[in-house]
Scaffold this motif. Structure first.
Motif, mmCIF file in Angstrom:
data_model
loop_
_atom_site.group_PDB
_atom_site.id
_atom_site.type_symbol
_atom_site.label_atom_id
_atom_site.label_comp_id
_atom_site.label_asym_id
_atom_site.label_seq_id
_atom_site.Cartn_x
_atom_site.Cartn_y
_atom_site.Cartn_z
ATOM 1 N N GLU A 262 2.564 -16.102 22.620
ATOM 2 C CA GLU A 262 1.647 -15.691 23.686
ATOM 3 C C GLU A 262 2.315 -15.771 25.049
ATOM 4 O OE1 GLU A 262 -1.802 -18.126 23.190
ATOM 5 O OE2 GLU A 262 -2.585 -16.888 21.553
ATOM 6 N N ALA A 263 3.070 -16.857 25.277
ATOM 7 C CA ALA A 263 3.724 -17.013 26.582
ATOM 8 C C ALA A 263 4.731 -15.887 26.804
ATOM 9 C CB ALA A 263 4.413 -18.375 26.659
ATOM 10 N N ALA A 264 5.532 -15.593 25.778
ATOM 11 C CA ALA A 264 6.543 -14.547 25.931
ATOM 12 C C ALA A 264 5.885 -13.178 26.110
ATOM 13 C CB ALA A 264 7.465 -14.532 24.716
ATOM 14 N N ARG A 265 4.833 -12.917 25.326
ATOM 15 C CA ARG A 265 4.139 -11.643 25.469
ATOM 16 C C ARG A 265 3.537 -11.502 26.857
ATOM 17 N NH1 ARG A 265 2.958 -8.493 21.185
ATOM 18 N NH2 ARG A 265 3.062 -6.932 22.829
ATOM 19 N N ILE B 105 12.822 -15.699 21.045
ATOM 20 C CA ILE B 105 12.031 -16.917 21.242
ATOM 21 C C ILE B 105 11.634 -17.586 19.920
ATOM 22 C CG2 ILE B 105 9.923 -17.884 22.260
ATOM 23 C CD1 ILE B 105 11.884 -16.772 24.348
ATOM 24 N N ARG C 208 1.834 -20.929 18.105
ATOM 25 C CA ARG C 208 1.366 -19.619 18.534
ATOM 26 C C ARG C 208 1.579 -19.381 20.028
ATOM 27 N NH1 ARG C 208 -3.800 -16.532 17.226
ATOM 28 N NH2 ARG C 208 -4.423 -17.195 19.287
ATOM 29 N N GLY C 209 1.460 -20.449 20.803
ATOM 30 C CA GLY C 209 1.592 -20.339 22.253
ATOM 31 C C GLY C 209 2.933 -19.771 22.683
ATOM 32 N N GLN C 210 3.976 -19.941 21.848
ATOM 33 C CA GLN C 210 5.296 -19.420 22.196
ATOM 34 C C GLN C 210 5.266 -17.899 22.240
ATOM 35 O OE1 GLN C 210 8.329 -21.284 22.771
ATOM 36 N NE2 GLN C 210 6.716 -22.763 23.194
#
Lengths: 246, 263
Positions: free
Chosen positions: B162-165, B178, B158-160
């Protein structure tokens, strides 16, 4: 009176029927460094994640530079470029090189050219001291290096403020220092920062203000010498004793 | 463990019995079996020679072509369905789920008959052979692969997202730059498996009225089976199928082992 960088008004957040944030009010001024401390499960991370809308607040307002980002007509993607975020788990993109991690959003969101994006990226990598890893994949970097790359990635977007969600909690103890050093230098350069952390030493040295949260509310806030050295509330005293015993 | 197993040397009693039974069965088959008849009917080189080279240049080639075409269209369909399944828009989720459950619940043969006979009559959707058959198989493949793709997307932390957003990238842009590139890596073994299943499912095309030049392996073998009054064509295409599928199955196992090590 200048508008605060971040202002939070009566913020509530539910996960299902569980109320995680029970009416939070506070503000962060421009150039201010605020550390949020408190026991796990107190809602610190949720609060931080509400500030760039990774979590949708159930009610209340989040004003960034005077703009209410909970208003659906606000372009949240544009607002997020102004708010850097650093995660506990770094969340670098493992399929891209370090350099590409730093350039992809610059190109896609800020519409910078490849050359310009790479120039900015190299500057930022230089600034956090990992320029030599630019061509490597994240997996080839230590945890401390990865977190510094993640900070550089956020900085590339030219944010006006930075949110840190327990940035050193996933690191081996010997790697914590290098990340805190980068954060210290950011603070010195006048970056507005909100840091959820368990590093009491860092909070004491760097924070202009410390916010102590427990059970979804702000229990106490003030200068670090007050909140971390001589807290007024019993809950904060108990928490600090527990942390010091560790 | 307190129960002691009886042992003969270093072998357990059960192993010894298993080997003995196997030996007895093989000897019985060898003794009872009519080897001359089996050889003449199943391994008749004269019949096999008649099938060459068309079994490879026409039938196997068509089978592979139909597989690739069905995989290609099925994959595009599956990608759309998977994204619908993960959408925040409830009707899209419902529609995708309904589609997936429907075509995974039906036998592939039923869907194929639907597309080859029923739909052309009802809606004048006539692509002829192999168009209608490929459409039918793509629809089935899409339903299965949608779940594979969804699984791959959900396996990306999930962090991927979140980081991109938080860098200001939109949900769709994040998905394509991503999430999906990482998801595809995870999906390679199950998708290769899906190709193996599709190779075998193209055999259902034999119901769909192909011409001599558009026959796939099974239809090809059936034509020879009737013409030659001999079972060897089945043996031949069985071997051809295995030559195609076994390396792929082996590849999947290798890929899975490599990924297990990589994590």
């Amino acid at each position: 009176m200048t508008t605060p960088a971040i202002q939070i008004i009566d913020l509530h957040k539910y996960f299902g029927s569980l109320e995680v944030l029970k009416g939070i009010d506070f503000k962060v001024d421009r150039g201010e460094v605020v550390c949020v401390v408190g026991p796990s499960g107190s809602g610190k991370s949720t609060l931080l994640r509400c500030i760039n809308l990774l979590e949708e607040p159930t009610s209340g307002q989040v004003l960034i530079d005077g703009i209410d980002i909970t208003d659906p007509s606000v372009d949240i993607d544009q607002m997020r470029t102004r708010i850097g975020m650093v995660f506990q788990q770094f969340n670098l993109f493992p399929h891209l090189t370090v350099l590409r991690n730093l350039t992809i959003a610059q190109e896609k969101v800020l519409k910078r050219s490849r050359e310009e994006a790479e120039k900015v990226a190299m500057e930022m990598l230089e600034r956090v001291g990992v320029a030599d890893k630019a061509r490597e994949y994240p997996i080839r970097c230590s945890g401390g290096q990865q977190q510094r790359v993640a900070i550089a990635r956020s900085l590339c977007m030219g944010p006006e403020m930075m949110l840190f969600d327990e940035p050193t909690s996933a690191l081996d103890p010997e790697l914590v220092g290098e990340v805190l050093d980068v954060m210290r230098s950011l603070a010195r350069d006048g970056m507005t920062m909100m840091v959820v952390t368990h590093e009491m030493g860092f909070a004491r040295d760097v924070a202009d203000r410390v916010v102590f949260m427990d059970d979804g509310v702000v229990v106490e806030e003030g200068p670090p010498q007050e909140v971390l050295v001589a807290p007024r509330s019993e809950r904060a005293r108990r928490f600090l004793r527990m942390v010091e015993e560790k | 463990m307190t129960t002691k197993k009886r042992r003969v040397g270093s072998w357990s009693m059960a192993t010894v019995v298993a080997y003995l039974v196997t030996i007895v069965v093989i000897s019985l088959v060898a003794w009872v079996g009519d080897w001359e008849a089996i050889g003449r009917n199943f391994f008749n080189l004269k019949v096999a020679r008649v099938m060459l080279p068309e079994v490879l240049t026409v039938a196997a080639r068509n089978t592979i072509f139909y597989t690739i075409a069905s995989f290609f269209f099925g994959f595009i369909l599956a990608l759309v369905l998977a994204l619908m399944r993960l959408s925040t828009f409830l009707p899209a989720r419902g529609l995708a789920l309904g589609y997936i459950e429907l075509f995974r619940g039906l036998p592939a043969l039923v869907t194929l008959i639907l597309f080859v006979y029923a739909i052309p009559i009802a809606f004048d959707f006539r692509l002829g052979f192999p168009g209608n058959a490929i459409a039918g198989l793509s629809v089935v493949a899409g339903a299965y692969m949608a779940e594979t793709i969804r699984g791959g997307i959900e396996a990306v932390p999930r962090g991927q997202m979140e980081a991109a957003r938080s860098l200001g990238m939109s949900r769709w842009r994040t998905m394509f730059t991503i999430i999906l590139p990482q998801a595809f890596r995870i999906m390679i073994p199950p998708l290769t498996n899906e190709i193996v299943l599709l190779i075998k499912d193209t055999s259902l095309f034999y119901i769909a009225g192909s011409t001599p030049m558009t026959r796939e392996l099974v239809k090809f073998a059936r034509d020879f089976l009737q013409g030659q009054r001999n079972a060897t064509p089945i043996t031949v295409i069985a071997i051809v199928y295995l030559i195609i599928t076994l390396p792929l199955t082996y590849l999947v196992r290798r890929l899975e082992a490599r990924m297990a090590r990589g994590r």
